[in-house]
Motif scaffolding. Structure first.
Motif, PDB file in Angstrom:
ATOM      1  N   MET A 130       0.831  -1.213   0.000  1.00 15.05           N
ATOM      2  CA  MET A 130       0.000   0.000   0.000  1.00 15.05           C
ATOM      3  C   MET A 130       0.867   1.265   0.000  1.00 15.05           C
ATOM      4  N   ARG A 132       0.166   4.114  -0.816  1.00 16.17           N
ATOM      5  CA  ARG A 132      -0.601   5.308  -0.401  1.00 16.17           C
ATOM      6  C   ARG A 132      -0.432   5.573   1.094  1.00 16.17           C
ATOM      7  N   ASP A 133      -0.161   4.499   1.882  1.00 11.78           N
ATOM      8  CA  ASP A 133      -0.033   4.679   3.333  1.00 11.78           C
ATOM      9  C   ASP A 133       1.276   5.361   3.698  1.00 11.78           C
ATOM     10  N   ALA A 219      -2.129   8.038   3.956  1.00 12.68           N
ATOM     11  CA  ALA A 219      -3.494   7.796   3.471  1.00 12.68           C
ATOM     12  C   ALA A 219      -4.564   8.482   4.317  1.00 12.68           C
ATOM     13  N   HIS A 266      -7.289   5.816   7.624  1.00 16.41           N
ATOM     14  CA  HIS A 266      -7.180   6.139   6.197  1.00 16.41           C
ATOM     15  C   HIS A 266      -8.488   6.761   5.698  1.00 16.41           C
ATOM     16  N   SER A 317      -9.465  -4.374   6.463  1.00 12.63           N
ATOM     17  CA  SER A 317     -10.281  -3.228   6.065  1.00 12.63           C
ATOM     18  C   SER A 317     -11.749  -3.598   6.104  1.00 12.63           C
ATOM     19  N   ASN A 324     -12.846   3.099  -2.776  1.00 11.55           N
ATOM     20  CA  ASN A 324     -11.411   3.416  -2.728  1.00 11.55           C
ATOM     21  C   ASN A 324     -10.841   3.317  -4.155  1.00 11.55           C
ATOM     22  N   GLY A 366      -6.608  -2.851   1.043  1.00  7.37           N
ATOM     23  CA  GLY A 366      -6.836  -1.678   0.195  1.00  7.37           C
ATOM     24  C   GLY A 366      -7.346  -2.025  -1.188  1.00  7.37           C
ATOM     25  N   CYS A 370      -5.492   2.835  -2.379  1.00  8.10           N
ATOM     26  CA  CYS A 370      -4.491   2.373  -1.400  1.00  8.10           C
ATOM     27  C   CYS A 370      -3.291   1.690  -2.074  1.00  8.10           C
TER      28      CYS A 370
END
Ligand code: ABU
Length: 385
Positions: A130, A132-133, A219, A266, A317, A324, A366, A370
């Motif tokens: 991920m 994006r994190d 995120a 997130h 999640s 997303n 994600g 993500c």
């Protein structure tokens, strides 16, 4: 996908569409929002993904039904067959991005199972699934986030080859102050079972992470030009938000949003900005500051209820991964092939859907937003709010 030759060829393809002057001043990292034309993206990897050890911060961020799974597999690889399927799905997603004209880059393959020790704690790694994190691009700068999970302490290592390359080509590179992640960063008495208790604490702004030192996951931020929105979450504390605000300086307005969500982690499956003044909002997690967006004339669209079955696990999640999504530009969205009502919502907004199936990859926490970090989108820094 990552070979220097194919990357060079695709960059050349993008470059031919630019004027000579634009090309001369082109910077490898440049992105101001979530919807300008996507030119280059980092897509994560499922390879060698490990289940995080079942520490306080992991317990606070995962659903109770999966706790026996964490107790059994914590510190060990995720089930092999599942990961193999996730790897294949993500390869397919990369090919589709390439067919859409996007340059795709990947992090290094790392042995996440290896044990490590700092003066403050011991752990094993997790994954580089991920991006994006951990990474956020703001203008020409790529920022490494000081994430809060101990298993993610060394995650940045998978991205360093790429980031060094971007730096060499002219990007600004910042690593936010690395947290110690000693016991003081976590509320070891955080209520794990009672959702009501969590609601009450969330209202008071108390989460499993304390204010011992800055921490954030990238995120938890979502960008709309000069205005950037962030939530205090289980992994992003107020010191982390303050660090970002001071770091960005007066050119940007950082707005803290709050949601009726006992377990925030997130923002991109809660409040996903998909265009100039256009948001997809999660009806299960209403935003307490919605009046600000109404006042600014934004359109807020409620995400349809996800349709995903329980056949495959979502270890990290909720089912709201349905919203997303990744915008390839204002008129194209990469979204879940199986989420028909969500696809219909986009079509009704005049946005063409690019349906992709990454259901096994979803299990790692994600969907398309993500699993990616946009490195370059063609566009200028503007105000939309
Ligand atoms: N990493 C995104 C997960 C968000 C959610 O479960 O709502």
């Amino acid at each position: 996908i990552c070979s220097a030759v194919s990357v060079a060829t695709r960059r050349q393809h993008v470059a031919t569409q630019m004027s000579a002057q634009e090309e001369k001043t082109k910077i490898p990292v440049s992105s101001h929002n979530e919807w300008d034309l996507l030119e280059e993206v980092i897509v994560g990897r499922a390879e060698n993904a490990c289940v995080p050890e079942f520490t306080t911060e992991v317990k606070a961020n995962t659903y109770e039904k999966y706790w026996p799974f964490y107790q059994k597999y914590g510190g060990k690889p995720f089930p092999k067959k599942h990961i193999q399927k996730a790897v294949e799905e993500v390869e397919e997603m990369c090919s589709i991005l390439q067919q859409e004209g996007v340059v795709v880059r990947r992090p290094d393959v790392v042995e996440w199972e290896k044990a490590f020790e700092t003066p403050d704690f011991k752990s094993r790694g997790m994954y580089a699934a991920m991006p994006r994190d951990i990474l956020i691009v703001i203008g020409n700068e790529i920022i490494e986030a000081p994430m809060a999970w101990r298993s993610r302490f060394f995650e940045y290592r998978a991205y360093r080859s790429l980031i060094k390359e971007y730096f060499t080509e002219g990007a600004k590179w910042t690593a936010a102050p690395k947290p110690l992640m000693s016991d003081e960063l976590y509320d070891m008495n955080y209520p794990m079972h009672s959702v009501q208790d969590r609601h009450e604490l969330a209202k008071k702004g108390q989460f499993v992470t304390t204010e011992f030192e800055p921490c954030f996951d990238a995120a938890d931020f979502i960008r709309a030009g000069r205005d950037i929105f962030v939530q205090r979450s289980q992994v992003t504390n107020l010191m982390g938000i303050k660090w970002m605000e001071r770091h960005l300086g007066p050119e940007y307005n950082l707005h803290q949003l709050t949601f009726k969500d006992p377990n925030p982690m997130h923002i991109d499956a809660t409040f996903n900005i998909i265009g100039p003044g256009l948001v997809v909002a999660n009806p299960d997690r209403p935003c307490n500051e919605m009046h600000l967006f109404k006042k600014a004339g934004w359109t807020v669209v409620e995400a349809p209820t996800p349709t995903r079955s329980d056949d495959l696990p979502l270890w990290m999640s909720s089912k709201w991964l349905s919203m997303n999504v990744l915008m390839l530009d204002e008129e194209r969205v990469m979204c879940d092939k199986n989420e028909i009502p969500t696809m219909k919502m986009f079509e009704e907004l005049g946005i063409t859907t690019i349906p992709v199936d990454i259901q096994h990859a979803n299990s790692l926490g994600g969907a398309f937003h993500c699993w990616t970090t946009d490195v370059r989108r063609r566009g200028e820094l503007k105000s939309y709010f």
